[in-house]
Write a protein that holds these residues in place. Sequence first.
Motif, PDB file in Angstrom:
ATOM      1  N   ASN A   1     -40.814  16.132  67.475  1.00 49.22           N
ATOM      2  CA  ASN A   1     -39.532  16.096  66.756  1.00 49.22           C
ATOM      3  C   ASN A   1     -39.646  16.813  65.419  1.00 49.22           C
ATOM      4  O   ASN A   1     -38.732  17.538  65.008  1.00 49.22           O
ATOM      5  N   LEU A   2     -40.755  16.625  64.751  1.00 51.58           N
ATOM      6  CA  LEU A   2     -40.984  17.263  63.456  1.00 51.58           C
ATOM      7  C   LEU A   2     -41.077  18.778  63.602  1.00 51.58           C
ATOM      8  O   LEU A   2     -40.440  19.529  62.862  1.00 51.58           O
ATOM      9  N   VAL A   3     -41.839  19.233  64.572  1.00 50.26           N
ATOM     10  CA  VAL A   3     -41.984  20.676  64.819  1.00 50.26           C
ATOM     11  C   VAL A   3     -40.638  21.284  65.223  1.00 50.26           C
ATOM     12  O   VAL A   3     -40.269  22.364  64.745  1.00 50.26           O
ATOM     13  N   ASP A   4     -39.893  20.590  66.078  1.00 53.59           N
ATOM     14  CA  ASP A   4     -38.572  21.080  66.487  1.00 53.59           C
ATOM     15  C   ASP A   4     -37.645  21.200  65.284  1.00 53.59           C
ATOM     16  O   ASP A   4     -36.915  22.188  65.145  1.00 53.59           O
TER      17      ASP A   4
ATOM     18  N   LYS B   1     -37.509  11.856  56.522  1.00 55.29           N
ATOM     19  CA  LYS B   1     -37.470  10.705  57.430  1.00 55.29           C
ATOM     20  C   LYS B   1     -38.526  10.851  58.526  1.00 55.29           C
ATOM     21  O   LYS B   1     -39.245   9.897  58.840  1.00 55.29           O
ATOM     22  N   LEU B   2     -38.640  12.041  59.095  1.00 53.34           N
ATOM     23  CA  LEU B   2     -39.630  12.285  60.146  1.00 53.34           C
ATOM     24  C   LEU B   2     -41.059  12.158  59.611  1.00 53.34           C
ATOM     25  O   LEU B   2     -41.935  11.586  60.272  1.00 53.34           O
ATOM     26  N   VAL B   3     -41.300  12.668  58.430  1.00 59.26           N
ATOM     27  CA  VAL B   3     -42.636  12.583  57.830  1.00 59.26           C
ATOM     28  C   VAL B   3     -42.991  11.125  57.528  1.00 59.26           C
ATOM     29  O   VAL B   3     -44.120  10.693  57.779  1.00 59.26           O
TER      30      VAL B   3
ATOM     31  N   GLU C   1     -45.930   6.095  59.078  1.00 57.80           N
ATOM     32  CA  GLU C   1     -45.924   4.704  59.531  1.00 57.80           C
ATOM     33  C   GLU C   1     -46.673   4.538  60.845  1.00 57.80           C
ATOM     34  O   GLU C   1     -47.430   3.577  61.020  1.00 57.80           O
ATOM     35  N   VAL C   2     -46.481   5.475  61.765  1.00 55.09           N
ATOM     36  CA  VAL C   2     -47.171   5.402  63.061  1.00 55.09           C
ATOM     37  C   VAL C   2     -48.682   5.577  62.864  1.00 55.09           C
ATOM     38  O   VAL C   2     -49.485   4.868  63.478  1.00 55.09           O
TER      39      VAL C   2
END
Length: 102
Positions: free
Chosen positions: A21-24, A38-40, A45-46
Amino acid sequence: MKKLILDHPYTPSQLSLINQNLVDHLSTDDPDEATLLKLVKNREEVIEAFLKEHSKKDLKDFAEQELKMNGLLVAYCEKMSKASLKRLTGLVRGRKAVKKYL
């Protein structure tokens, strides 16, 4: 810009999905900063949850690879920032030139 790859042999599936999702998002013409942040944060968190759930032996290889991936992500974002600044500088110079001739 070269395509960013954030997965490595120790990447868990949940992190792999976030990485994709981040790369996209970063591959779009004008990535939204709020979405990127938000993605970062979600990625962080993961990773933190993964670190808490696994033994120290399993974590060494994962942590080493994640440090490399994090460095790649930071470098990629810095390149994007510099490219945006260069475009903005060109726009400002173009505006000054137009005003000069009006």
